[in-house]
Design an enzyme around this catalytic site. Structure first.
Site: not given
Ligand code: THU
Length: 134
Positions: A42, A91, A88, A55, A44
């Site tokens: 991830n 994704c 999520c 993902e 951000e």
């Molecule tokens: N996040 C992911 O990278 N993948 C997931 O399946 C769930 C959430 C990330 C998004 C954000 O940067 C952090 O996790 C908290 O939600």
């Protein structure tokens, strides 16, 4: 490469996550049909909605760099989670598009906890029933 090994790869990729706002580091490992592994994590952003899930980074990188290859599986894991990390809703749509783009060949989704121990598996199409279609 079995599910557990792919989950451990996802955990390895989580080390490069940029998650200063949530503190939740996620890694993803995509397995292609020739055995190639593509990583994602991830990323951000201070403008929160611009952040990308692990993902999405992994699937889009695989599709951008290896368009001729089929995605067989993806593992997702976070060292910050005691339960298997589940993709999520957004994704799930991205996974559904990847399935569509490879002629309907489903993708194995391996969800793992912070130790790569608890592993839950589902197919991408099961994770998004009645997917939106144009
Ligand atoms: N996040 C992911 O990278 N993948 C997931 O399946 C769930 C959430 C990330 C998004 C954000 O940067 C952090 O996790 C908290 O939600």
């Amino acid at each position: 490469m079995d599910d557990k090994q792919l989950a451990l790869k996802a955990l390895e990729f989580s080390k490069n996550a940029w998650a200063p706002y949530s503190g939740f580091h996620v890694g993803a490992a995509v397995l292609l049909d020739d055995g190639t592994i593509i990583g994602g994590n991830n990323q951000e952003n201070q403008a929160y909605p611009l952040g990308s899930c692990a993902e999405r980074v992994a699937v889009n990188t695989a599709r951008a760099c290896y368009p001729a290859r089929r995605i067989v599986a993806i593992a997702i894991a976070s060292p910050d989670s005691t339960v298997p990390v589940s993709p999520c809703g957004g994704c799930r749509e991205v996974l559904a598009e990847a399935v569509r783009a490879q002629g309907g060949a489903d993708i194995r989704v391996v969800m793992a906890d912070g130790k790569g121990e608890q592993v839950r598996v589902a197919m991408a199409t099961e994770l998004l029933p009645y997917a939106f279609e144009l």
